[in-house]
Write an enzyme that holds these catalytic residues in place. Structure first.
Site, PDB file in Angstrom:
ATOM      1  N   GLN A  71      -5.553  -3.765  -6.225  1.00 17.12           N
ATOM      2  CA  GLN A  71      -5.794  -5.199  -6.471  1.00 17.12           C
ATOM      3  C   GLN A  71      -7.090  -5.651  -5.783  1.00 17.12           C
ATOM      4  O   GLN A  71      -7.879  -6.406  -6.370  1.00 17.12           O
ATOM      5  CB  GLN A  71      -4.601  -6.035  -5.952  1.00 17.12           C
TER       6      GLN A  71
ATOM      7  N   GLU B 206      -8.302   2.247   1.852  1.00 13.83           N
ATOM      8  CA  GLU B 206      -9.690   1.783   1.630  1.00 13.83           C
ATOM      9  C   GLU B 206      -9.776   0.688   0.564  1.00 13.83           C
ATOM     10  O   GLU B 206     -10.710   0.642  -0.229  1.00 13.83           O
ATOM     11  CB  GLU B 206     -10.626   2.963   1.332  1.00 13.83           C
TER      12      GLU B 206
HETATM   13  C1  FAD Z   1      -1.844   6.758   4.796  1.00 15.39           C
HETATM   14  C2  FAD Z   1      -2.717   5.587   5.141  1.00 15.39           C
HETATM   15  C3  FAD Z   1      -3.942   5.822   5.749  1.00 15.39           C
HETATM   16  C4  FAD Z   1      -4.744   4.738   6.103  1.00 15.39           C
HETATM   17  N1  FAD Z   1      -5.913   4.957   6.813  1.00 15.39           N
HETATM   18  C5  FAD Z   1      -6.575   3.878   7.343  1.00 15.39           C
HETATM   19  C6  FAD Z   1      -7.649   4.080   8.266  1.00 15.39           C
HETATM   20  O1  FAD Z   1      -8.058   5.220   8.576  1.00 15.39           O
HETATM   21  N2  FAD Z   1      -8.244   2.976   8.811  1.00 15.39           N
HETATM   22  C7  FAD Z   1      -7.842   1.711   8.509  1.00 15.39           C
HETATM   23  O2  FAD Z   1      -8.404   0.762   9.037  1.00 15.39           O
HETATM   24  N3  FAD Z   1      -6.811   1.494   7.630  1.00 15.39           N
HETATM   25  C8  FAD Z   1      -6.172   2.548   7.059  1.00 15.39           C
HETATM   26  N4  FAD Z   1      -5.122   2.347   6.209  1.00 15.39           N
HETATM   27  C9  FAD Z   1      -4.735   0.976   5.871  1.00 15.39           C
HETATM   28  C10 FAD Z   1      -4.974   0.606   4.415  1.00 15.39           C
HETATM   29  O3  FAD Z   1      -6.348   0.432   4.192  1.00 15.39           O
HETATM   30  C11 FAD Z   1      -4.134  -0.643   4.138  1.00 15.39           C
HETATM   31  O4  FAD Z   1      -2.778  -0.233   4.105  1.00 15.39           O
HETATM   32  C12 FAD Z   1      -4.530  -1.307   2.847  1.00 15.39           C
HETATM   33  O5  FAD Z   1      -5.798  -1.889   2.962  1.00 15.39           O
HETATM   34  C13 FAD Z   1      -3.507  -2.384   2.432  1.00 15.39           C
HETATM   35  O6  FAD Z   1      -3.199  -3.232   3.473  1.00 15.39           O
HETATM   36  P1  FAD Z   1      -1.671  -3.547   3.819  1.00 15.39           P
HETATM   37  O7  FAD Z   1      -0.956  -2.254   3.927  1.00 15.39           O
HETATM   38  O8  FAD Z   1      -1.621  -4.465   4.969  1.00 15.39           O
HETATM   39  O9  FAD Z   1      -1.116  -4.276   2.537  1.00 15.39           O
HETATM   40  P2  FAD Z   1      -1.205  -5.856   2.269  1.00 15.39           P
HETATM   41  O10 FAD Z   1      -2.574  -6.336   2.547  1.00 15.39           O
HETATM   42  O11 FAD Z   1      -0.080  -6.512   2.962  1.00 15.39           O
HETATM   43  O12 FAD Z   1      -0.957  -5.917   0.695  1.00 15.39           O
HETATM   44  C14 FAD Z   1       0.348  -5.843   0.129  1.00 15.39           C
HETATM   45  C15 FAD Z   1       0.208  -5.978  -1.391  1.00 15.39           C
HETATM   46  O13 FAD Z   1      -0.355  -7.255  -1.728  1.00 15.39           O
HETATM   47  C16 FAD Z   1      -1.525  -7.069  -2.500  1.00 15.39           C
HETATM   48  N5  FAD Z   1      -2.505  -8.100  -2.152  1.00 15.39           N
HETATM   49  C17 FAD Z   1      -2.920  -8.440  -0.901  1.00 15.39           C
HETATM   50  N6  FAD Z   1      -3.829  -9.413  -0.973  1.00 15.39           N
HETATM   51  C18 FAD Z   1      -4.024  -9.675  -2.291  1.00 15.39           C
HETATM   52  C19 FAD Z   1      -4.855 -10.587  -3.025  1.00 15.39           C
HETATM   53  N7  FAD Z   1      -5.709 -11.404  -2.409  1.00 15.39           N
HETATM   54  N8  FAD Z   1      -4.754 -10.584  -4.358  1.00 15.39           N
HETATM   55  C20 FAD Z   1      -3.916  -9.742  -5.006  1.00 15.39           C
HETATM   56  N9  FAD Z   1      -3.109  -8.858  -4.366  1.00 15.39           N
HETATM   57  C21 FAD Z   1      -3.164  -8.851  -3.038  1.00 15.39           C
HETATM   58  C22 FAD Z   1      -2.038  -5.678  -2.156  1.00 15.39           C
HETATM   59  O14 FAD Z   1      -2.868  -5.146  -3.174  1.00 15.39           O
HETATM   60  C23 FAD Z   1      -0.723  -4.928  -2.001  1.00 15.39           C
HETATM   61  O15 FAD Z   1      -0.253  -4.559  -3.268  1.00 15.39           O
HETATM   62  C24 FAD Z   1      -4.335   3.414   5.796  1.00 15.39           C
HETATM   63  C25 FAD Z   1      -3.102   3.206   5.168  1.00 15.39           C
HETATM   64  C26 FAD Z   1      -2.289   4.265   4.873  1.00 15.39           C
HETATM   65  C27 FAD Z   1      -0.932   3.975   4.274  1.00 15.39           C
END
Ligand code: FAD
Length: 381
Positions: free
Chosen positions: A368, A364
């Protein structure tokens, strides 16, 4: 006037949720964690007691409780196990877009379904190449001449996907339009073209199911369009605004559990001839935990109170989530420290707390992304 006292109804709700966590969640939590198993039977019992979907509006058969009631329940369930709590509370994430943007017909059908049957629903914005960058989603929604849409793409990390009876799925009419192209759609599980991928083998919250969702030319009739392209991004963000305090409530429950476990252990465990509770450096860690518990709980209650009073307050929502998640992680790390070697093995409860806490800083909106939301409000952008 500021009043922190709970009403008699809220006290009864807390008491019921606390008993449920003690009697039904804690006894199965370690095994579900070990087996990476979502305990459907626990979910069904929670549903019967009214601990699932508490904020479902009364006009669609729900209890119509407010966000303060909701976070009180979540905190108690999280005390038992944040994995099982996430499985239970993710329904609210799944149905909030329907509550906010659904037509009367959609609300009657989907919110009514949740009130009548012990079913699960999921919320899906995330994709393999678009998590934090929600506007970067690639999943396509092609409008047809009859007003229906055809969805094609993949969603990733979707909580409860393996068990969901329906999904709120966000997709774009054109990825180049970014947030201006995104719409929201209700897709039922047995609709042709929708399939669910493997259950993810996670670090923590292993009792919560997480899986990908594949969409291969899924035809969504016009009466299942929740928000047409152009209106979906705003709906996704408002949903997060309304559900983030609940992540803070999960953090509160986890912190309280860690503190209780540590206080009991510190009074028992002796080093240098005295209980470790008498060492000031151990006391300092316990005191920090208590500070984090008080602060998280206050932030969560303020954010929940704002929602209950219809005061839009995304800054406090994001603070409750960001502060709570960090506080839970720091507390769980300290809990492992207080348990020493025993903190590092599965015979004691705190290593699970440390694994479970980590996801609070990721889902959610990561730690960051919360800072970005908060800074935007501070700067007035
Ligand atoms: C167990 C679990 C349950 C989940 N449940 C759901 C769900 O029900 N529905 C759903 O839609 N999603 C769900 N998610 C997805 C979750 O919301 C995302 O994993 C999360 O938003 C991060 O996206 P990402 O994994 O692609 O990481 P990325 O977006 O690739 O980020 C990687 C890193 O870069 C940092 N970063 C990215 N952009 C920036 C920026 N602009 N400035 C600074 N730092 C940045 C992030 O903070 C992180 O540290 C779930 C994830 C998990 C692991």
């Amino acid at each position: 006037m500021i009043d922190f006292e709970l009403t008699e109804e809220q006290k009864a709700l807390v008491e019921m949720a606390r008993r449920f966590a003690k009697e039904r969640i804690i006894p199965v939590a370690a095994k579900c964690d070990q087996e990476s198993r979502f305990p459907r039977e626990v979910f069904d019992e929670a549903w019967k007691l009214g601990l699932v979907n508490p904020t479902l509006p009364a006009e669609y058969g729900g209890q119509g409780l407010d966000e303060v009631d909701n976070v009180l329940i979540t905190e108690e369930l999280a005390y038992g196990c944040t994995g099982i709590q996430t499985s239970i509370t993710a329904n609210t994430l799944g149905f909030t877009p329907v509550r906010l943007a659904g037509t009367e017909e959609q609300k009657k059908k989907y919110l009514g379904w949740l009130a009548k049957e012990s079913i699960l629903c999921s919320y899906a914005t995330t994709e393999p190449a678009a998590g934090s960058d929600v506007a970067g989603m690639q999943c396509r929604a092609h409008k047809q001449s009859d007003g229906s849409y055809v969805l094609t793409g993949q969603k990733q990390w979707i909580t409860n996907a393996s068990h969901a009876s329906f999904f709120t799925i966000f997709a774009t009419e054109n990825p180049e339009l970014r947030h201006r192209g995104i719409g929201a759609f209700i897709v039922e599980r047995d609709q042709k073209g929708l399939s669910v991928g493997k259950h993810e083998d996670k670090l923590g919250q292993r009792a919560s199911d997480t899986a990908s969702v594949m969409l291969e030319e899924v035809r969504v009739p016009a009466n299942q369009v929740l928000a047409p392209p152009g209106q979906g991004f705003k709906l996704a963000m408002e949903t997060f605004n309304q559900t983030r305090p609940d992540i803070g409530a999960g953090a509160t429950g986890l912190i309280r559990r860690a503190l209780d476990e540590c206080v009991a252990y510190a009074k028992e465990r002796k080093t240098f001839g005295v209980p470790i509770a008498q060492h000031q450096m151990v006391q300092a860690m316990l005191a920090e935990m208590a500070i984090r518990l008080e602060a998280t709980s206050l932030l969560v209650r303020k954010a929940a109170w704002s929602l209950a009073k219809n005061i839009r307050n995304p800054l406090t929502s994001a603070c409750a989530k960001a502060f709570g998640a960090d506080a839970a992680m720091a507390t769980a790390i300290d809990a492992v420290q207080i348990f020493g070697g025993n903190g590092y093995v599965k015979d004691f409860p705190v290593e699970k707390l440390m694994r479970d806490a980590k996801i609070l800083q990721i889902y959610e909106g990561t730690a960051q992304i919360q800072r970005i939301v908060i800074a935007k409000h501070v700067l007035g952008n």
